[in-house]
Scaffold this motif. Structure first.
Motif, PDB file in Angstrom:
ATOM      1  N   GLY A   9       0.791  -1.227   0.000  1.00 34.41           N
ATOM      2  CA  GLY A   9       0.000   0.000   0.000  1.00 34.41           C
ATOM      3  C   GLY A   9       0.821   1.275   0.000  1.00 34.41           C
ATOM      4  O   GLY A   9       0.272   2.370   0.054  1.00 34.41           O
ATOM      5  N   GLY A  10       2.139   1.157  -0.081  1.00 34.80           N
ATOM      6  CA  GLY A  10       2.992   2.341  -0.109  1.00 34.80           C
ATOM      7  C   GLY A  10       3.182   2.860  -1.521  1.00 34.80           C
ATOM      8  O   GLY A  10       2.765   2.241  -2.496  1.00 34.80           O
ATOM      9  N   VAL A  11       3.825   3.991  -1.627  1.00 37.40           N
ATOM     10  CA  VAL A  11       4.125   4.596  -2.922  1.00 37.40           C
ATOM     11  C   VAL A  11       5.642   4.634  -3.071  1.00 37.40           C
ATOM     12  O   VAL A  11       6.339   5.234  -2.250  1.00 37.40           O
ATOM     13  N   PHE A  12       6.142   3.988  -4.104  1.00 42.22           N
ATOM     14  CA  PHE A  12       7.576   3.980  -4.381  1.00 42.22           C
ATOM     15  C   PHE A  12       7.929   5.262  -5.123  1.00 42.22           C
ATOM     16  O   PHE A  12       7.292   5.611  -6.114  1.00 42.22           O
ATOM     17  N   LEU A  13       8.934   5.972  -4.633  1.00 43.05           N
ATOM     18  CA  LEU A  13       9.400   7.190  -5.298  1.00 43.05           C
ATOM     19  C   LEU A  13      10.674   6.847  -6.073  1.00 43.05           C
ATOM     20  O   LEU A  13      11.636   6.360  -5.489  1.00 43.05           O
ATOM     21  N   PRO A  14      10.698   7.092  -7.387  1.00 39.18           N
ATOM     22  CA  PRO A  14      11.861   6.696  -8.185  1.00 39.18           C
ATOM     23  C   PRO A  14      13.114   7.527  -7.915  1.00 39.18           C
ATOM     24  O   PRO A  14      14.209   7.099  -8.244  1.00 39.18           O
ATOM     25  N   HIS A  15      12.956   8.709  -7.304  1.00 39.74           N
ATOM     26  CA  HIS A  15      14.101   9.561  -7.002  1.00 39.74           C
ATOM     27  C   HIS A  15      14.106   9.889  -5.514  1.00 39.74           C
ATOM     28  O   HIS A  15      13.063   9.918  -4.873  1.00 39.74           O
ATOM     29  N   MET A  16      15.295  10.187  -5.004  1.00 41.13           N
ATOM     30  CA  MET A  16      15.440  10.550  -3.597  1.00 41.13           C
ATOM     31  C   MET A  16      14.643  11.823  -3.323  1.00 41.13           C
ATOM     32  O   MET A  16      14.820  12.821  -4.006  1.00 41.13           O
ATOM     33  N   PRO A  17      13.730  11.794  -2.338  1.00 37.57           N
ATOM     34  CA  PRO A  17      12.956  13.000  -2.037  1.00 37.57           C
ATOM     35  C   PRO A  17      13.843  14.096  -1.461  1.00 37.57           C
ATOM     36  O   PRO A  17      14.787  13.833  -0.733  1.00 37.57           O
TER      37      PRO A  17
END
Length: 107
Positions: A9-17
């Motif tokens: 249920g999480g959201v993967f971020l392709p770049h470092m926030p």
């Protein structure tokens, strides 16, 4: 890890926030902490993979034991959470009801 994050249920971020947002956590390992500088600058919590895996198995989040970046840093204030029905102040009235099956039957 991307598949595990998305399936839980999480959201993967392709770049470092690079900015702080509530409920955003960086999952990393001790060897890659130097690569997490943008997240550290944004005061985002950085946790080990064990945080994610243990949280999924136990269905509970316990960040402090799995932090890789030390104690929590103060973060920007966020908007107060809206009040829910449970928090509107209608206190309990009387004793809690007995769980099913524990009450005595009368004949």
């Amino acid at each position: 890890m991307k598949d595990i994050i998305q399936c839980s249920g999480g959201v993967f971020l392709p770049h470092m926030p690079r900015t702080y947002k509530n409920k955003r956590i960086v999952i990393s390992c001790p060897e890659d902490l130097p690569r997490c500088r943008p997240a550290r600058s944004a005061r985002l919590p950085i946790a080990s993979t064990e945080f994610l895996l243990t949280g999924i198995l136990q269905q509970a989040l316990d960040l402090p034991p799995y932090r890789l970046d030390g104690p929590p840093a103060p973060h920007p204030p966020s908007a107060p959470a809206p009040a829910t029905r449970a928090s509107k102040g209608k206190g309990a009235s009387g004793p809690a009801p007995a769980p099913p099956g524990s009450a005595k039957r009368r004949r």
